[in-house]
Write an enzyme that holds these catalytic residues in place. Structure first.
Site, PDB file in Angstrom:
ATOM      1  N   SER C  42      59.644 -52.951-108.006  1.00 14.77           N
ATOM      2  CA  SER C  42      60.985 -52.869-108.898  1.00 14.77           C
ATOM      3  C   SER C  42      61.432 -51.626-109.665  1.00 14.77           C
ATOM      4  CB  SER C  42      60.506 -53.850-110.121  1.00 14.77           C
ATOM      5  OG  SER C  42      59.842 -54.971-109.517  1.00 14.77           O
ATOM      6  N   HIS C  43      62.617 -51.545-110.108  1.00 15.78           N
ATOM      7  CA  HIS C  43      63.247 -50.357-110.409  1.00 15.78           C
ATOM      8  C   HIS C  43      62.793 -49.454-111.589  1.00 15.78           C
ATOM      9  CE1 HIS C  43      65.678 -47.092-108.982  1.00 15.78           C
ATOM     10  NE2 HIS C  43      66.177 -47.040-109.998  1.00 15.78           N
ATOM     11  N   THR C  44      61.935 -50.408-112.381  1.00 22.04           N
ATOM     12  CA  THR C  44      61.420 -49.724-113.435  1.00 22.04           C
ATOM     13  C   THR C  44      60.613 -48.646-112.917  1.00 22.04           C
ATOM     14  OG1 THR C  44      60.956 -51.872-114.453  1.00 22.04           O
ATOM     15  CG2 THR C  44      59.631 -50.053-115.614  1.00 22.04           C
ATOM     16  N   GLY C  50      60.410 -41.125-120.312  1.00 24.08           N
ATOM     17  CA  GLY C  50      59.740 -41.778-121.528  1.00 24.08           C
ATOM     18  C   GLY C  50      60.046 -42.852-122.201  1.00 24.08           C
ATOM     19  N   PHE C 115      64.071 -36.287-126.922  1.00 20.60           N
ATOM     20  CA  PHE C 115      65.002 -36.699-126.083  1.00 20.60           C
ATOM     21  C   PHE C 115      66.391 -36.778-126.506  1.00 20.60           C
ATOM     22  CE2 PHE C 115      64.665 -39.582-122.076  1.00 20.60           C
ATOM     23  CZ  PHE C 115      63.718 -38.924-121.455  1.00 20.60           C
ATOM     24  N   TRP C 154      60.751 -63.554-102.733  1.00 16.13           N
ATOM     25  CA  TRP C 154      61.460 -64.958-102.932  1.00 16.13           C
ATOM     26  C   TRP C 154      62.770 -64.634-103.716  1.00 16.13           C
ATOM     27  CZ3 TRP C 154      59.794 -70.394-102.408  1.00 16.13           C
ATOM     28  CH2 TRP C 154      58.501 -70.452-101.931  1.00 16.13           C
ATOM     29  N   GLN C 229      76.362 -46.738-118.589  1.00 16.88           N
ATOM     30  CA  GLN C 229      75.977 -45.523-118.823  1.00 16.88           C
ATOM     31  C   GLN C 229      75.720 -44.640-117.724  1.00 16.88           C
ATOM     32  OE1 GLN C 229      71.757 -44.396-120.436  1.00 16.88           O
ATOM     33  NE2 GLN C 229      73.064 -44.069-122.031  1.00 16.88           N
ATOM     34  N   HIS C 231      74.435 -41.210-116.560  1.00 17.77           N
ATOM     35  CA  HIS C 231      73.539 -40.385-116.828  1.00 17.77           C
ATOM     36  C   HIS C 231      73.777 -38.860-116.389  1.00 17.77           C
ATOM     37  CE1 HIS C 231      69.626 -37.900-117.056  1.00 17.77           C
ATOM     38  NE2 HIS C 231      68.970 -39.088-117.473  1.00 17.77           N
ATOM     39  N   LEU C 241      67.746 -39.269-109.749  1.00 21.50           N
ATOM     40  CA  LEU C 241      67.909 -38.996-111.214  1.00 21.50           C
ATOM     41  C   LEU C 241      67.000 -37.441-111.489  1.00 21.50           C
ATOM     42  CD1 LEU C 241      68.123 -39.819-114.340  1.00 21.50           C
ATOM     43  CD2 LEU C 241      66.093 -41.097-114.114  1.00 21.50           C
ATOM     44  N   GLU C 244      66.130 -36.648-118.346  1.00 23.23           N
ATOM     45  CA  GLU C 244      66.411 -36.116-119.525  1.00 23.23           C
ATOM     46  C   GLU C 244      65.455 -35.151-120.146  1.00 23.23           C
ATOM     47  OE1 GLU C 244      69.217 -38.538-121.599  1.00 23.23           O
ATOM     48  OE2 GLU C 244      68.099 -38.135-123.547  1.00 23.23           O
ATOM     49  N   ARG C 289      73.871 -39.160-124.100  1.00 19.59           N
ATOM     50  CA  ARG C 289      74.394 -39.338-122.609  1.00 19.59           C
ATOM     51  C   ARG C 289      75.787 -39.288-122.454  1.00 19.59           C
ATOM     52  NH1 ARG C 289      69.146 -42.790-119.968  1.00 19.59           N
ATOM     53  NH2 ARG C 289      67.783 -40.976-120.453  1.00 19.59           N
ATOM     54  N   HIS C 357      73.997 -44.937-114.331  1.00 21.23           N
ATOM     55  CA  HIS C 357      72.360 -45.072-114.563  1.00 21.23           C
ATOM     56  C   HIS C 357      71.943 -46.225-115.050  1.00 21.23           C
ATOM     57  CE1 HIS C 357      68.506 -43.709-115.332  1.00 21.23           C
ATOM     58  NE2 HIS C 357      68.569 -43.593-116.711  1.00 21.23           N
ATOM     59  N   TYR C 358      72.816 -47.104-115.974  1.00 20.43           N
ATOM     60  CA  TYR C 358      72.294 -48.047-116.828  1.00 20.43           C
ATOM     61  C   TYR C 358      73.414 -49.150-117.402  1.00 20.43           C
ATOM     62  CZ  TYR C 358      69.371 -50.600-120.006  1.00 20.43           C
ATOM     63  OH  TYR C 358      68.637 -51.534-120.586  1.00 20.43           O
ATOM     64  N   ARG C 392      73.453 -46.344-124.694  1.00 20.22           N
ATOM     65  CA  ARG C 392      71.913 -46.547-124.903  1.00 20.22           C
ATOM     66  C   ARG C 392      71.317 -45.136-125.340  1.00 20.22           C
ATOM     67  NH1 ARG C 392      67.274 -45.910-121.952  1.00 20.22           N
ATOM     68  NH2 ARG C 392      68.444 -45.747-119.801  1.00 20.22           N
ATOM     69  N   SER C 395      65.315 -43.391-123.299  1.00 20.62           N
ATOM     70  CA  SER C 395      64.035 -43.699-123.570  1.00 20.62           C
ATOM     71  C   SER C 395      63.763 -45.029-124.542  1.00 20.62           C
ATOM     72  CB  SER C 395      63.192 -42.450-124.216  1.00 20.62           C
ATOM     73  OG  SER C 395      63.410 -42.225-125.492  1.00 20.62           O
ATOM     74  N   SER C 397      65.054 -47.840-123.366  1.00 20.56           N
ATOM     75  CA  SER C 397      65.189 -48.891-122.469  1.00 20.56           C
ATOM     76  C   SER C 397      63.779 -49.448-121.970  1.00 20.56           C
ATOM     77  CB  SER C 397      66.052 -48.696-121.124  1.00 20.56           C
ATOM     78  OG  SER C 397      65.199 -47.721-120.433  1.00 20.56           O
TER      79      SER C 397
END
Lengths: 127, 117, 583, 249
Positions: C42-44, C50, C115, C154, C229, C231, C241, C244, C289, C357-358, C392, C395, C397
Site C-alpha cells: 500500500s502506498h503509505t 514524518g 516541517f 481482492w 496538493q 508537493h 518524491l 520535505e 506546500r 501528491h495528495y 494539507r 506530516s 496525513s
C-alpha cells in the site's frame, strides 16, 4: 487455475558465478577431509616405528603426493579466505551507534591465521 | 516443531571450519613442499624427533583436534552438497552416512592416539 | 458467502489501523481487510518525512491546531482538527509501543523535526522512511489478531446497499477471477487517494481513487475534491518524491540564477545556511506546500527555471548539510536521487519540480469516519473529515490515518454490533448481477476499439492542463468536456485478455472507470469554486472569497454528471484571517 | 535519427491456454531514463494488454515488482534499460515460487511464514506500559542494533536468490528470519523465546548453507544471511545452556 511449478535444475550451481563459487567453497571440505585422513594414516604409521614412518616420508616425496598436496592446498587456502571473509557476518561488534567495520573483523582473522601458521611451522620445524 | 539437534552438528562444523582455516594450509605446506624438497634439511623430520613430540599428551590432543573437527566440518558440508545436487529425498540417509563417517574417523583417531607408543 | 462484522477496503495505514481498532475493541468481532494488493504494498509505504504530533514541552495542542488551520486556509473543520491534535500524541505513542522504529534523541526519547508550515518542530520520523516503517509496523502488528481475516489481492468492485444501509461489498478475487459478496455489518473505505488521475504524481500505480468512486456511486458525496496538493519537490520525469524533511533539515531551493526565489513570494527573507537560526520555521523553504508549488510556476513564467528534456525544474540544495547528516537524517533522499536522477546530493543539488501528491478532498465523513450512508465509513486519504481543508500540512496525513483510522474502526465496530441483521438473499442476488456485469462488460466483452492506455493518457493530460496548479473557467470547462467524452468512449474499450487468472487488463479497466469518475467530480468542483484558496488557484478569481466560498464543496453523482453542492465549514475558535508566512 | 530499440524476452504463462510457460520476445523503444518496469509498462500499454505483473510505487519501496532479470532477482523499477542495452533482457517471475500467471508468483507461502515468526512486539506479563506513561525509551544505539533488519520491504528477492528455498520450500527463509531478528534485537521486545520455536527448528536457521546471495540481491542492504548466521550462533548458545543447565540459567 493451477499455478505452474518450475523445476529447479540440479545443475543450478552452474548457472551463476556466485553459486559456482559457493559450491567450490563447500567442496573445499572434501580436500581438507582427505588431508585429515592422510594425517590419521601418518600418525598411525608413526606409531608403528621408524620403518613405517620413513615409508610415509618416501611416499610424501613422490611427485604424485606433491601434486595432490598442491591441489589440496589451493582448496584449503580458498577455504581459509572465504571462512575469514564471512566471519564479520556472524560477529557484529557495536560501539554505541557505530558498527565495527567488517574489514577490521576479517582483518583480525587474517592476522590470527598468519600468527598461527608461523607458530605451527616454528614448532614443527625449529623447536 | 521438534527440538533440533542441529546445534551439535553445527558447532562441530564451525569448530572444524576454524581449525581447518587456521591449521591445515600450513601443515599442507610442510608435508607437501618443505618436507619433500628438504627445504629445511632432513633434521626436523627424523623419526625420533617427530615421534618424541607426538608422545607428549598436549601435542597428541592438538593432533586429535586438528584431525577430528575438520572431519565434522566435512560431514556437514558434504551433506548439504549432496542435497544441493538433488538428493533431498534421501537426506536422512545422507546425514547418517556423512556424520557416521566423521564419527568413525574420530573413533579411529582416538584409538590410534590413545594407544600411541 | 463470507460474512464479517466489519469489512475494511484497503490495507494501507488507515485500513490496518482501523482493523486493529476493531479487533481490540471487541475480540469477538470478525474483521476482514480486503485489499487489491498485499497490505505492505500500500502506498503509505512511500511516505517519507514524518508524522506530526505534539510531544515536546515547547509545543502545544493549540500550536498544532493553529498551524493546521492556517495551513488549510481556514477550510478545515475546527472541531475535527481539535480532536485530531488531541488524539495525535497517544496514537503516535501507541505506534511506538507496537514497535515502530522512531528516530531517537540521545536520551532515548522520540526525536522530532520541523516541517513546512509549522511554528514548532513536531514531526516524528523514522529516518526518511516514516511511512514505510509505520505501514510495516501496523501490518505486522495486525497479524497478531486472529479475528482479522486478510483478503489479499481482492479487488472491490461495488458497495452493496440494502434497506438504506451498507451491507457489504462485491469483490473480485484476482487469482480466480470470481466475483463474490463479502457481507458486512459495516464497511470502512481506506483506499487512499487518486493521484493517478494526473500524469505526474508521487503516487504509486495503485492510487486510482477506487474507494472514492465506490462511495460516490453508492450516493455518498465527495467533499472538497478540487483541492489537490502538489508537493514542491519531486524528481522531474519520474515524479519520485523528495521528502520535505530535506528542507526541514535545512535544504534550500534555488533557481537557475542560484537565487533563493521564494523570498519574492511573500515567504520571508532567507537566512544564510550557516546562520544558527536556519531553517526558520513557517518561512521560505518551510512555507506551506501550496505556496511553494505556486511559486515554482511563477518562476517558470519568469524564465528563471532550468529546463531540459524532462521539462522545467529548480534545484534543491542540501550539500551544506554534509554527508554525515544526510546519511543519518535523509538517507533515502540520497538513495533516490543517486538512483533515479543520477546525482549524489552530497556533492550536487537535486533537480526538483512540483508534482501531484495528495488529495485533500475525499469521501465526506464526520469525525467518527461515518458517511451519510449508514454502515459506510471512510478514513485516510480516501476520506475528507476534514482536517486538511484547502492545503494539507506536511506530516499531518500519516497522523490522520492513525487517528481517524482508529476512530472509524471503533465507529464501525459499534455500528456492526447495533445492526446485526443482513439481507442475505438480496446480497446474493446483487452478487450475481455484479458478476454478470463484469463478465459482460469486461471479461467477455466483444468488439471495442479504445485502448485503456490511450484513454488514461488523455484523461491525465487533460487534468494537468485544465485542473493543475493554476486553473481557470475555460481550462476547467475544457477538462469537464473532455472527461464527459472519455466517459462515453469508455464503453467502447478494447479488452483482449479473457483470462480469469490475475487479469490485470480487467483491473486496469476497472481502475480507469473509477478514475474518470473521480476526475469528473474534481474538475466540476473546481469549476464551481470561483475563488483562490490554498491549493486551488484560479487565474480568473485570484482572491480568497470567504463571503461565498468559506464552505466545503460536495459532489454528488447524477445521470448528467457531478452535481456540486455545499456544506458549512465548522469554525469553533479561530475565525478566518490572512494566511501569513515568513512575516 | 533512427529510434533506438531493444528486446525483452518475457516468460509468459496463461494457465487457461497453455500447459507450460513460454518465452515471448517484444521489441521496445530504448530510452536512457527508462527502468525495466517502464519498458514492461510500455508493452502492456501498447503491445499486449494481457501481460500480467505486479507493480506500484516505482521507487523501490513497495516491493511489488521483483523479477528475474537475466537470471538475477531484481526490482524492475530499480534497474535501468541502459544497464543492458543493446543486449536482450530475459524477464522471468521470481525463482522458487509457483507461477500464477505470467510474471505473477504465488506468495502464500511467504505470507504464512511471516505470520509464523510472530513479527510483532511481545512483552512479558505486566511489562506493558500505558499510553499515558509515554514512549519506551530507546537509545540511538539500541535502535541501531536492529534498524538494519527493519528495512525489509518483503520484495522476495532474497527467496528467489536462495537455492536452499528453491530446493526445499519448508525452509523459513531469509526475509522471515531477518524480521524475527529485527524483533528479537529490539530493546522493547521480550518475545525471542517464542520465536525460537520456528527460528531454531530444523526448518529455521539450520537449513541455511550460507550461500550468501540473499544479502547480495537485497535492495535494502538488510543482510538476511548475516541475520541467519547470528541466529545459528545464538541458537547454539541456547542449546548448550539448556543441556548444561537444564534447570535454567
Amino acid at each position: 487455475m493451477k499455478p505452474y511449478v518450475r523445476e529447479y535444475p540440479n545443475t543450478w550451481w552452474l548457472s551463476r558465478r556466485p553459486y559456482f563459487l559457493f559450491m567450490v567453497r563447500e567442496f573445499t571440505a572434501v580436500f581438507v577431509a582427505a588431508y585429515c585422513v592422510f594425517l590419521i594414516y601418518f600418525v598411525y604409521k608413526l606409531s608403528q616405528g621408524p620403518d613405517a614412518y620413513y615409508g610415509v616420508i618416501e611416499l610424501l616425496r613422490s611427485p604424485l603426493s606433491i601434486i595432490l598436496h598442491i591441489i589440496a592446498f589451493i582448496f584449503a587456502i580458498y577455504h581459509s579466505i572465504t571462512w575469514f571473509n564471512l566471519t564479520p557476518k556472524i560477529f557484529i561488534l557495536r560501539f554505541g551507534e557505530e558498527q565495527v567495520p567488517p574489514f577490521l573483523i576479517s582483518g583480525a582473522n587474517f592476522i590470527a591465521w598468519v600468527v598461527v601458521s608461523a607458530i605451527v611451522a616454528w614448532i614443527i620445524l625449529v623447536v | 516443531m521438534s527440538k533440533s539437534s542441529e546445534p551439535i552438528w553445527w558447532s562441530l562444523f564451525a569448530a572444524g571450519g576454524v581449525v581447518a582455516a587456521l591449521f591445515i594450509p600450513v601443515l599442507m605446506i610442510i608435508t607437501g613442499i618443505i618436507l619433500p624438497f628438504t627445504l629445511t634439511g632432513e633434521e626436523p623430520f627424523v623419526f625420533e624427533r617427530i615421534h618424541g613430540a607426538a608422545t607428549h599428551p598436549i601435542i597428541r590432543l592438538l593432533i586429535f583436534c586438528i584431525i577430528v573437527f575438520p572431519l565434522f566440518h566435512f560431514a556437514h558440508r558434504f551433506r548439504s552438497i549432496l542435497v544441493d545436487i538433488g538428493l533431498l529425498k534421501i537426506r536422512p540417509v545422507i546425514s547418517v552416512v556423512c556424520y557416521g563417517s566423521a564419527i568413525f574417523g574420530t573413533i579411529v583417531t582416538a584409538i590410534i592416539l590413545w594407544s600411541f607408543s | 458467502m463470507p460474512v464479517h462484522d466489519v469489512v475494511i477496503v484497503g490495507g494501507g495505514g488507515a485500513g490496518l489501523r482501523a482493523a486493529i481498532a476493531v479487533a481490540e475493541e471487541n475480540p469477538d468481532l470478525s474483521v476482514a481487510i480486503v485489499s487489491k494488493v498485499f497490505p505492505m504494498r500500500s502506498h503509505t509505504v512511500a511516505a517519507e518525512g514524518g508524522a506530526a504530533a505534539v510531544i515536546k514541552d515547547n509545543d502545544s495542542l493549540e500550536d498544532h491546531f493553529r498551524d493546521t488551520i492556517s495551513g488549510s486556509d481556514w477550510l478545515a473543520d475546527q472541531d475535527a482538527v481539535e480532536e485530531f491534535v488531541r488524539e495525535a500524541p497517544s496514537e503516535m505513542i501507541q505506534l511506538e509501543h507496537w514497535g515502530c522504529p522512531w528516530s531517537r534523541e540521545p536520551d532515548g526519547k522520540v526525536a522530532v523535526r520541523p516541517f513546512g508550515g509549522m511554528k514548532i518542530e513536531r514531526t516524528w520520523f523514522a529516518a526518511d522512511k516514516t511511512g514505510f516503517h509505520m505501514l510495516h509496523t501496523l501490518y505486522q502488528t495486525s497479524l497478531k489478531y486472529d479475528n482479522v481475516t486478510p483478503y489479499d489481492e481482492w479487488f472491490v468492485t461495488n458497495i452493496l446497499v440494502e434497506n438504506g444501509r451498507c451491507q457489504g461489498v462485491t469483490a473480485l478475487e484476482l487469482r480466480t477471477g470470481k466475483t463474490e459478496v463479502i457481507a458486512a455489518k459495516a464497511v470502512i473505505i481506506c483506499t487512499g487517494g487518486a493521484g493517478r488521475i494526473f500524469p505526474f504524481t508521487t503516487n504509486g500505480a495503485i492510487k486510482t481513487g477506487d474507494g472514492m468512486a465506490l462511495a460516490y456511486r453508492a450516493g455518498v458525496g465527495l467533499k472538497d475534491m478540487e483541492f489537490v496538493q502538489y508537493h514542491p519537490t519531486g524528481l522531474p520525469g519520474t515524479g519520485i518524491l523528495i521528502t520535505e524533511a530535506a528542507r526541514g533539515e535545512g535544504g534550500i531551493l534555488v533557481n537557475k540564477e542560484g537565487y533563493r526565489y521564494l523570498e519574492d513570494y511573500d515567504l520571508g527573507k532567507p537566512l544564510d545556511v550557516t546562520h544558527p537560526d536556519h531553517p526558520v520555521k513557517k518561512s521560505m523553504e518551510l512555507g506551506p506546500r501550496d505556496r511553494l508549488s505556486q511559486a515554482f510556476i511563477k518562476e517558470v513564467e519568469k524564465g528563471r527555471t532550468f529546463i531540459d528534456e524532462l521539462g522545467h525544474y529548480v534545484h534543491l540544495d542540501v550539500r551544506h548539510l554534509g554527508q554525515k547528516k544526510i546519511d543519518k537524517k535523509i538517507p533515502f533522499v540520497r538513495e533516490l536521487a543517486s538512483k533515479y536522477a543520477g546525482i549524489d546530493p552530497v556533492y550536487h543539488p537535486i533537480p526538483v519540480r512540483p508534482v501531484v501528491h495528495y488529495c485533500m478532498g475525499g469521501i465526506d465523513t464526520d469525525k467518527e469516519g461515518a458517511t451519510t450512508l449508514p454502515g459506510l465509513f471512510a478514513a485516510g486519504e480516501a476520506a475528507c473529515v476534514s482536517i486538511n481543508g484547502a492545503n494539507r500540512l506536511g506530516s499531518n496525513s500519516l497522523t490522520e490515518l492513525l487517528v481517524f483510522g482508529a476512530r472509524s474502526g471503533r465507529g464501525a465496530a459499534k455500528f456492526a454490533i447495533e445492526h446485526p441483521d443482513l439481507d442475505m438473499s438480496s446480497l446474493e442476488k446483487q452478487a450475481l448481477d455484479e458478476q454478470s456485469r463484469i463478465t459482460k462488460n469486461f471479461i467477455c466483452k466483444q468488439k471495442g476499439s479504445e485502448r485503456i492506455a490511450n484513454l488514461r493518457q488523455e484523461m491525465t493530460q487533460s487534468m494537468e492542463s485544465g485542473a493543475g496548479i493554476y486553473r481557470s473557467e475555460s481550462s476547467l470547462k475544457e477538462t469537464c468536456n473532455k472527461l464527459a467524452e472519455l466517459r462515453d468512449r469508455f464503453s467502447n474499450i478494447l479488452i483482449e485478455d479473457r483470462s480469469l487468472t490475475f487479469n490485470t487488463e480487467l483491473t486496469s479497466a476497472l481502475e480507469l472507470d473509477f478514475m474518470i469518475e473521480v476526475a469528473r467530480s474534481l474538475a466540476h468542483s473546481a469549476l464551481e469554486r470561483r475563488e483562490s484558496r490554498g491549493s486551488h488557484q484560479r487565474t480568473d478569481h485570484v482572491n480568497r472569497d470567504d463571503q461565498n466560498f468559506l464552505k466545503h464543496s460536495l459532489a454528488l453523482q447524477t445521470e448528467e454528471g457531478p452535481k456540486i453542492g455545499y456544506k458549512e465549514v465548522v469554525i469553533t475558535s479561530w475565525p478566518p484571517e490572512e494566511r501569513v508566512y515568513g512575516r | 535519427m533512427t529510434r533506438k530499440t531493444m528486446e525483452l524476452e518475457i516468460l509468459r504463462y496463461r494457465p487457461e491456454k497453455e500447459e507450460r510457460p513460454t518465452f515471448e520476445t517484444y521489441e521496445i523503444p530504448f530510452k536512457e531514463e527508462w527502468v525495466v518496469l517502464d519498458a514492461i509498462n510500455y508493452i502492456k500499454d501498447n503491445i499486449d494488454g494481457s501481460l500480467s505483473y505486479r507493480w506500484s510505487c516505482r521507487m523501490g519501496v513497495c516491493g511489488s515488482c521483483g523479477m528475474m532479470l537475466n537470471g538475477i532477482p531484481k526490482l524492475s523499477c530499480a534497474v535501468f534499460l541502459r544497464d543492458y542495452y543493446p543486449d536482450k533482457v530475459r524477464v522471468e517471475p521470481l525463482t522458487g515460487f509457483p507461477i500464477q500467471r505470467d510474471l505473477v508468483i504465488v506468495m502464500d507461502d511467504f505470507i504464512h511464514k511471516l505470520k509464523e515468526i510472530k513479527p510483532w512486539i511481545i512483552r512479558d506479563e505486566g511489562q506493558e506500559q500505558s499510553l499515558e506513561e509515554g514512549e519506551y525509551l530507546q537509545s540511538p544505539a539500541e535502535l541501531a542494533a536492529f534498524k538494519q533488519y527493519s528495512m525489509c520491504i518483503n520484495c522476495m528477492l532474497c527467496y528467489a536468490a536462495c537455492p536452499v528455498y528453491a530446493i526445499d520450500n519448508s525452509f523459513v527463509g531469509p526475509a522471515a528470519i531477518a524480521l524475527a531478528q529485527r524483533y528479537n534485537l529490539d530493546s522493547r521486545d521480550h518475545g525471542r523465546e517464542l520465536r525460537q520455536d520456528v527460528i531454531a527448528s530444523n526448518e529455521g536457521v539450520w537449513e541455511c548453507t550460507f550461500v550468501g546471495e540473499c544479502s547480495e540481491v537485497c535492495p535494502k542492504d538488510v543482510d538476511p544471511a548475516g541475520a541467519i548466521q547470528r541466529g545459528k550462533v545464538s541458537g547454539t548458545i541456547d542449546y548448550f545452556k539448556d543441556v548444561l543447565m537444564p534447570w535454567g540459567g
